[in-house]
Design a protein around this motif. Structure first.
Motif, PDB file in Angstrom:
ATOM      1  N   ILE A 139     -24.506  13.234 -10.204  1.00  0.00           N
ATOM      2  CA  ILE A 139     -23.835  11.946 -10.113  1.00  0.00           C
ATOM      3  C   ILE A 139     -23.842  11.525  -8.652  1.00  0.00           C
ATOM      4  O   ILE A 139     -23.336  12.248  -7.796  1.00  0.00           O
ATOM      5  N   ASP A 140     -24.463  10.402  -8.358  1.00  0.00           N
ATOM      6  CA  ASP A 140     -24.593   9.938  -6.978  1.00  0.00           C
ATOM      7  C   ASP A 140     -23.240   9.458  -6.474  1.00  0.00           C
ATOM      8  O   ASP A 140     -22.775   8.370  -6.816  1.00  0.00           O
ATOM      9  N   SER A 141     -22.595  10.271  -5.632  1.00  0.00           N
ATOM     10  CA  SER A 141     -21.263   9.942  -5.125  1.00  0.00           C
ATOM     11  C   SER A 141     -21.302   8.944  -3.977  1.00  0.00           C
ATOM     12  O   SER A 141     -20.255   8.469  -3.528  1.00  0.00           O
ATOM     13  N   ASN A 142     -22.500   8.623  -3.498  1.00  0.00           N
ATOM     14  CA  ASN A 142     -22.619   7.659  -2.400  1.00  0.00           C
ATOM     15  C   ASN A 142     -22.624   6.216  -2.893  1.00  0.00           C
ATOM     16  O   ASN A 142     -22.567   5.286  -2.088  1.00  0.00           O
ATOM     17  N   MET A 143     -22.704   6.037  -4.192  1.00  0.00           N
ATOM     18  CA  MET A 143     -22.741   4.695  -4.757  1.00  0.00           C
ATOM     19  C   MET A 143     -21.331   4.258  -5.140  1.00  0.00           C
ATOM     20  O   MET A 143     -20.511   5.053  -5.600  1.00  0.00           O
ATOM     21  N   GLN A 144     -21.036   2.973  -4.934  1.00  0.00           N
ATOM     22  CA  GLN A 144     -19.725   2.454  -5.310  1.00  0.00           C
ATOM     23  C   GLN A 144     -19.521   2.536  -6.812  1.00  0.00           C
ATOM     24  O   GLN A 144     -18.429   2.846  -7.291  1.00  0.00           O
ATOM     25  N   PHE A 145     -20.584   2.251  -7.563  1.00  0.00           N
ATOM     26  CA  PHE A 145     -20.559   2.404  -9.011  1.00  0.00           C
ATOM     27  C   PHE A 145     -21.594   3.461  -9.371  1.00  0.00           C
ATOM     28  O   PHE A 145     -22.744   3.383  -8.947  1.00  0.00           O
ATOM     29  N   PRO A 146     -21.222   4.458 -10.160  1.00  0.00           N
ATOM     30  CA  PRO A 146     -22.056   5.655 -10.321  1.00  0.00           C
ATOM     31  C   PRO A 146     -23.329   5.432 -11.123  1.00  0.00           C
ATOM     32  O   PRO A 146     -23.381   4.626 -12.036  1.00  0.00           O
ATOM     33  N   MET A 147     -24.349   6.186 -10.732  1.00  0.00           N
ATOM     34  CA  MET A 147     -25.573   6.315 -11.504  1.00  0.00           C
ATOM     35  C   MET A 147     -25.802   7.804 -11.690  1.00  0.00           C
ATOM     36  O   MET A 147     -25.573   8.591 -10.780  1.00  0.00           O
ATOM     37  N   ILE A 148     -26.217   8.196 -12.873  1.00  0.00           N
ATOM     38  CA  ILE A 148     -26.363   9.609 -13.206  1.00  0.00           C
ATOM     39  C   ILE A 148     -27.818   9.910 -13.496  1.00  0.00           C
ATOM     40  O   ILE A 148     -28.467   9.192 -14.266  1.00  0.00           O
ATOM     41  N   GLU A 149     -28.355  10.954 -12.884  1.00  0.00           N
ATOM     42  CA  GLU A 149     -29.700  11.426 -13.185  1.00  0.00           C
ATOM     43  C   GLU A 149     -29.606  12.716 -13.988  1.00  0.00           C
ATOM     44  O   GLU A 149     -28.866  13.633 -13.622  1.00  0.00           O
ATOM     45  N   ILE A 150     -30.353  12.772 -15.084  1.00  0.00           N
ATOM     46  CA  ILE A 150     -30.400  13.962 -15.924  1.00  0.00           C
ATOM     47  C   ILE A 150     -31.810  14.530 -15.874  1.00  0.00           C
ATOM     48  O   ILE A 150     -32.784  13.811 -16.129  1.00  0.00           O
ATOM     49  N   ALA A 151     -31.929  15.810 -15.518  1.00  0.00           N
ATOM     50  CA  ALA A 151     -33.225  16.490 -15.479  1.00  0.00           C
ATOM     51  C   ALA A 151     -33.426  17.231 -16.794  1.00  0.00           C
ATOM     52  O   ALA A 151     -32.528  17.943 -17.275  1.00  0.00           O
ATOM     53  N   LEU A 152     -34.605  17.054 -17.386  1.00  0.00           N
ATOM     54  CA  LEU A 152     -34.924  17.674 -18.674  1.00  0.00           C
ATOM     55  C   LEU A 152     -36.187  18.515 -18.553  1.00  0.00           C
ATOM     56  O   LEU A 152     -37.178  18.078 -17.961  1.00  0.00           O
ATOM     57  N   GLU A 153     -36.149  19.719 -19.116  1.00  0.00           N
ATOM     58  CA  GLU A 153     -37.325  20.566 -19.172  1.00  0.00           C
ATOM     59  C   GLU A 153     -38.073  20.337 -20.491  1.00  0.00           C
ATOM     60  O   GLU A 153     -37.615  19.573 -21.344  1.00  0.00           O
ATOM     61  N   THR A 154     -39.206  20.990 -20.619  1.00  0.00           N
ATOM     62  CA  THR A 154     -40.028  20.827 -21.816  1.00  0.00           C
ATOM     63  C   THR A 154     -39.224  21.132 -23.078  1.00  0.00           C
ATOM     64  O   THR A 154     -38.611  22.194 -23.191  1.00  0.00           O
ATOM     65  N   GLY A 155     -39.210  20.186 -24.012  1.00  0.00           N
ATOM     66  CA  GLY A 155     -38.511  20.378 -25.267  1.00  0.00           C
ATOM     67  C   GLY A 155     -37.036  20.046 -25.236  1.00  0.00           C
ATOM     68  O   GLY A 155     -36.389  20.020 -26.286  1.00  0.00           O
ATOM     69  N   GLU A 156     -36.484  19.816 -24.063  1.00  0.00           N
ATOM     70  CA  GLU A 156     -35.069  19.475 -23.974  1.00  0.00           C
ATOM     71  C   GLU A 156     -34.846  18.008 -24.325  1.00  0.00           C
ATOM     72  O   GLU A 156     -35.737  17.171 -24.150  1.00  0.00           O
TER      73      GLU A 156
END
Length: 253
Positions: free
Chosen positions: A10-27
């Motif tokens: 969760i990017d804490s540097n942003m006033q309003f949050p954006m979330i990045e989710i990392a997925l592996e093969t098959g996830e």
């Protein structure tokens, strides 16, 4: 090897949050419809019927839930075909995003609180009493309840505060409730009866009792929507503020 456990930032540097989710093969992860901001070529988005089962029965369950809870017939599934899968999400309202770990603890969610759930967990819709369905905003006749082991991302309108109860009870404005422990008993009702609720401005509340957690949001989207009505033009008319602004504009032009 994929463990299908959500890896997110969760990017804490942003006033309003954006979330990045990392997925592996098959996830894969289930995400709120319309929440995707971007994803790389390893990730594929697909819509699935928002119900368990198969065939026509699954379709009827999804359609029935949509009619009784206001929930979509479909849910979005983000899957990765490599170990480098990446998808970014943003909630539909400005506010905080929080991760709740599922397993020993399971939660029930208010409408609009769901953002994402990893593939090792799931949720179901549990039937509520008619009284709860009539007064509450938690999915009408059904309320979203988590199951399994994994990570749940919830979003709020404003900031999120956790309230811990130890064989205690608390009353919270319905519009401020985000999520609560499945172990808690709850009741939804008018704060002080119809007349008093109009007079005090405090309407529908949730009364929680027992041991568990309640997550509340600092802002009330219903109150905010009421304020915005004064500035929205409908059928050539607007609220008092809109009329004042319109008069100024007319005078200037």
């Amino acid at each position: 090897m994929s463990d299908n456990k959500m890896k997110y930032t969760i990017d804490s540097n942003m006033q309003f949050p954006m979330i990045e989710i990392a997925l592996e093969t098959g996830e894969f992860a289930y995400i709120q419809r319309g929440s995707m901001v971007y994803h790389n070529s390893a990730v594929t988005l697909n819509s699935e019927l928002n119900a368990k089962g198969s065939g026509i029965g699954k379709l009827l369950k999804a359609a029935g839930r949509a009619m009784t809870s206001g929930e979509s017939v479909f849910i979005t599934k983000a899957s990765s075909n490599s170990d480098e899968g990446l998808i970014a999400l943003a909630p539909s309202t400005p506010g905080q995003v929080m991760a709740l770990e599922l397993g020993q603890n399971q939660y029930r969610l208010n409408d609009g609180a769901f953002l994402a759930l990893d593939g090792s967990a799931q949720y179901s819709m549990v039937r509520q009493s008619i009284g709860r369905a009539f007064f509450g905003g938690q999915g009408g006749l059904f309320v979203m309840t988590t199951e399994g082991v994994g990570t749940l991302l919830v979003n709020a309108f404003g900031s999120i505060k956790k309230i811990s109860l130890e064989n205690q009870e608390i009353t919270i404005d319905n519009a401020h409730v985000v999520a609560w422990s499945e172990t808690l008993d709850y009741d939804i009702h008018l704060e002080n009866g119809f007349v008093q609720s109009i007079g005090t401005g405090e309407g529908i509340v949730n009364h929680f009792q027992g041991t568990g957690e309640v997550y509340v949001q600092s802002l009330n989207i219903e109150t905010f929507a009421g304020i915005l009505k004064n500035y929205i033009v409908t059928d050539g008319k607007s609220g008092s503020s809109g009329n004042a602004l319109g008069g100024i504009f007319d005078a200037l032009t």
